[in-house]
Design a protein around this motif. Structure first.
Motif, PDB file in Angstrom:
ATOM      1  N   ARG A  12      57.386 -16.520  65.865  1.00  0.00           N
ATOM      2  CA  ARG A  12      58.277 -17.589  66.336  1.00  0.00           C
ATOM      3  C   ARG A  12      58.898 -18.338  65.154  1.00  0.00           C
ATOM      4  NH1 ARG A  12      57.562 -23.035  67.929  1.00  0.00           N
ATOM      5  NH2 ARG A  12      59.243 -23.679  69.300  1.00  0.00           N
ATOM      6  N   ALA A  13      58.095 -18.581  64.122  1.00  0.00           N
ATOM      7  CA  ALA A  13      58.599 -19.271  62.936  1.00  0.00           C
ATOM      8  C   ALA A  13      59.760 -18.496  62.321  1.00  0.00           C
ATOM      9  CB  ALA A  13      57.477 -19.460  61.908  1.00  0.00           C
ATOM     10  N   TRP A  14      59.567 -17.206  62.105  1.00  0.00           N
ATOM     11  CA  TRP A  14      60.636 -16.406  61.497  1.00  0.00           C
ATOM     12  C   TRP A  14      61.868 -16.330  62.386  1.00  0.00           C
ATOM     13  CZ3 TRP A  14      60.439 -16.533  56.709  1.00  0.00           C
ATOM     14  CH2 TRP A  14      59.273 -16.326  55.975  1.00  0.00           C
ATOM     15  N   GLU A  15      61.655 -16.288  63.695  1.00  0.00           N
ATOM     16  CA  GLU A  15      62.777 -16.270  64.637  1.00  0.00           C
ATOM     17  C   GLU A  15      63.606 -17.557  64.511  1.00  0.00           C
ATOM     18  OE1 GLU A  15      63.073 -16.547  69.403  1.00  0.00           O
ATOM     19  OE2 GLU A  15      61.774 -14.952  68.641  1.00  0.00           O
ATOM     20  N   GLN A  29      60.800 -13.540  53.348  1.00  0.00           N
ATOM     21  CA  GLN A  29      59.568 -13.037  53.951  1.00  0.00           C
ATOM     22  C   GLN A  29      58.704 -12.324  52.908  1.00  0.00           C
ATOM     23  OE1 GLN A  29      61.393 -10.770  57.168  1.00  0.00           O
ATOM     24  NE2 GLN A  29      60.550 -12.199  58.679  1.00  0.00           N
ATOM     25  N   SER A  30      59.333 -11.540  52.041  1.00  0.00           N
ATOM     26  CA  SER A  30      58.605 -10.853  50.971  1.00  0.00           C
ATOM     27  C   SER A  30      58.007 -11.853  49.989  1.00  0.00           C
ATOM     28  CB  SER A  30      59.525  -9.894  50.216  1.00  0.00           C
ATOM     29  OG  SER A  30      59.944  -8.858  51.059  1.00  0.00           O
ATOM     30  N   GLU A  31      58.766 -12.906  49.665  1.00  0.00           N
ATOM     31  CA  GLU A  31      58.258 -13.926  48.747  1.00  0.00           C
ATOM     32  C   GLU A  31      57.054 -14.654  49.346  1.00  0.00           C
ATOM     33  OE1 GLU A  31      61.611 -16.382  47.700  1.00  0.00           O
ATOM     34  OE2 GLU A  31      62.406 -14.883  46.323  1.00  0.00           O
ATOM     35  N   CYS A  37      56.256 -18.268  47.956  1.00  0.00           N
ATOM     36  CA  CYS A  37      56.681 -19.334  48.863  1.00  0.00           C
ATOM     37  C   CYS A  37      55.579 -19.508  49.902  1.00  0.00           C
ATOM     38  CB  CYS A  37      57.975 -18.966  49.602  1.00  0.00           C
ATOM     39  SG  CYS A  37      59.438 -18.812  48.603  1.00  0.00           S
ATOM     40  N   GLN A  38      55.613 -20.648  50.588  1.00  0.00           N
ATOM     41  CA  GLN A  38      54.658 -20.900  51.664  1.00  0.00           C
ATOM     42  C   GLN A  38      55.399 -21.122  52.968  1.00  0.00           C
ATOM     43  OE1 GLN A  38      52.505 -24.354  50.059  1.00  0.00           O
ATOM     44  NE2 GLN A  38      50.669 -23.110  50.353  1.00  0.00           N
ATOM     45  N   LEU A  39      54.971 -20.424  54.008  1.00  0.00           N
ATOM     46  CA  LEU A  39      55.452 -20.651  55.364  1.00  0.00           C
ATOM     47  C   LEU A  39      54.477 -21.619  56.008  1.00  0.00           C
ATOM     48  CD1 LEU A  39      57.220 -20.004  57.856  1.00  0.00           C
ATOM     49  CD2 LEU A  39      55.670 -18.076  58.299  1.00  0.00           C
ATOM     50  N   GLU A  61      59.467 -29.277  40.676  1.00  0.00           N
ATOM     51  CA  GLU A  61      60.330 -29.604  41.810  1.00  0.00           C
ATOM     52  C   GLU A  61      59.896 -28.775  43.007  1.00  0.00           C
ATOM     53  OE1 GLU A  61      64.877 -30.560  42.020  1.00  0.00           O
ATOM     54  OE2 GLU A  61      64.643 -28.390  41.819  1.00  0.00           O
ATOM     55  N   LEU A  62      59.828 -29.414  44.163  1.00  0.00           N
ATOM     56  CA  LEU A  62      59.542 -28.718  45.407  1.00  0.00           C
ATOM     57  C   LEU A  62      60.870 -28.317  46.036  1.00  0.00           C
ATOM     58  CD1 LEU A  62      57.314 -27.838  47.397  1.00  0.00           C
ATOM     59  CD2 LEU A  62      57.696 -30.008  48.587  1.00  0.00           C
ATOM     60  N   VAL A  63      60.991 -27.056  46.392  1.00  0.00           N
ATOM     61  CA  VAL A  63      62.223 -26.562  47.012  1.00  0.00           C
ATOM     62  C   VAL A  63      61.945 -26.326  48.494  1.00  0.00           C
ATOM     63  CG1 VAL A  63      63.990 -24.761  47.019  1.00  0.00           C
ATOM     64  CG2 VAL A  63      62.920 -25.469  44.858  1.00  0.00           C
ATOM     65  N   LEU A  64      62.710 -26.973  49.322  1.00  0.00           N
ATOM     66  CA  LEU A  64      62.666 -26.753  50.764  1.00  0.00           C
ATOM     67  C   LEU A  64      63.629 -25.598  51.022  1.00  0.00           C
ATOM     68  CD1 LEU A  64      61.741 -27.586  53.578  1.00  0.00           C
ATOM     69  CD2 LEU A  64      63.469 -29.365  53.546  1.00  0.00           C
ATOM     70  N   VAL A  65      63.081 -24.394  51.067  1.00  0.00           N
ATOM     71  CA  VAL A  65      63.882 -23.175  51.177  1.00  0.00           C
ATOM     72  C   VAL A  65      64.560 -23.098  52.536  1.00  0.00           C
ATOM     73  CG1 VAL A  65      63.798 -20.639  51.112  1.00  0.00           C
ATOM     74  CG2 VAL A  65      62.386 -21.985  49.538  1.00  0.00           C
ATOM     75  N   ALA A  66      63.817 -23.433  53.584  1.00  0.00           N
ATOM     76  CA  ALA A  66      64.366 -23.408  54.941  1.00  0.00           C
ATOM     77  C   ALA A  66      63.496 -24.263  55.845  1.00  0.00           C
ATOM     78  CB  ALA A  66      64.419 -21.980  55.472  1.00  0.00           C
ATOM     79  N   ALA A  67      64.112 -24.776  56.890  1.00  0.00           N
ATOM     80  CA  ALA A  67      63.393 -25.567  57.889  1.00  0.00           C
ATOM     81  C   ALA A  67      64.056 -25.352  59.242  1.00  0.00           C
ATOM     82  CB  ALA A  67      63.423 -27.046  57.521  1.00  0.00           C
ATOM     83  N   ALA A  68      63.226 -25.366  60.292  1.00  0.00           N
ATOM     84  CA  ALA A  68      63.755 -25.201  61.647  1.00  0.00           C
ATOM     85  C   ALA A  68      62.742 -25.715  62.650  1.00  0.00           C
ATOM     86  CB  ALA A  68      64.060 -23.728  61.926  1.00  0.00           C
ATOM     87  N   GLY A  69      63.257 -26.172  63.776  1.00  0.00           N
ATOM     88  CA  GLY A  69      62.394 -26.636  64.847  1.00  0.00           C
ATOM     89  C   GLY A  69      62.853 -27.973  65.376  1.00  0.00           C
ATOM     90  N   LYS A  70      61.919 -28.681  66.000  1.00  0.00           N
ATOM     91  CA  LYS A  70      62.217 -29.961  66.635  1.00  0.00           C
ATOM     92  C   LYS A  70      61.567 -31.107  65.885  1.00  0.00           C
ATOM     93  CE  LYS A  70      62.314 -27.908  71.239  1.00  0.00           C
ATOM     94  NZ  LYS A  70      61.667 -27.888  72.538  1.00  0.00           N
TER      95      LYS A  70
END
Length: 123
Positions: A12-15, A29-31, A37-39, A61-70
């Protein structure tokens, strides 16, 4: 946590993260699999992030690579709190929707830092 439940949550996270990651989905995903990286799941699967640390000569520095949700704001505040406690100097993110992120992130101190231009070459 139940392994099947965990696998369902990861799927669901990757979706949810796929639109934000675009063509970089498989790379990220490979990283994550390599530990670069951390999911992370927040609020029992309400919000997901991919985070990466970058080390510079003088600071981390912390990089917010991606974010999604509510309900992102409480989780963004928590990410900032934890980053400060961990000694990070800054948090960086790239977004295709800068206006909304600047509006949401104003209370956290986000400001434009760079501009990215891209030309798609056909043929």
């Amino acid at each position: 946590m139940d392994v099947c439940k965990q696998e369902t949550q990861i799927s669901r996270a990757w979706e949810l993260l796929a639109p934000a990651l675009g063509d970089d989905l498989r790379i990220i995903q490979s990283e994550v699999c390599r530990g670069e990286c951390q999911l992370l799941s927040w609020g029992g699967g309400e919000f997901f992030t991919v985070l990466r640390e970058e080390q510079f000569t003088e600071y981390r520095e912390l990089v917010l690579v991606a974010a999604a949700g509510k309900n992102s704001m409480p989780y963004l505040h928590e990410i900032h709190r934890r980053a400060k406690l961990a000694g990070f100097k800054s948090i960086r993110l790239h977004t295709s929707r800068p206006a909304s992120m600047l509006r949401m992130g104003k209370s956290l101190g986000y400001a434009p830092a760079e501009t990215i231009l891209r030309a798609v070459l056909n043929g």
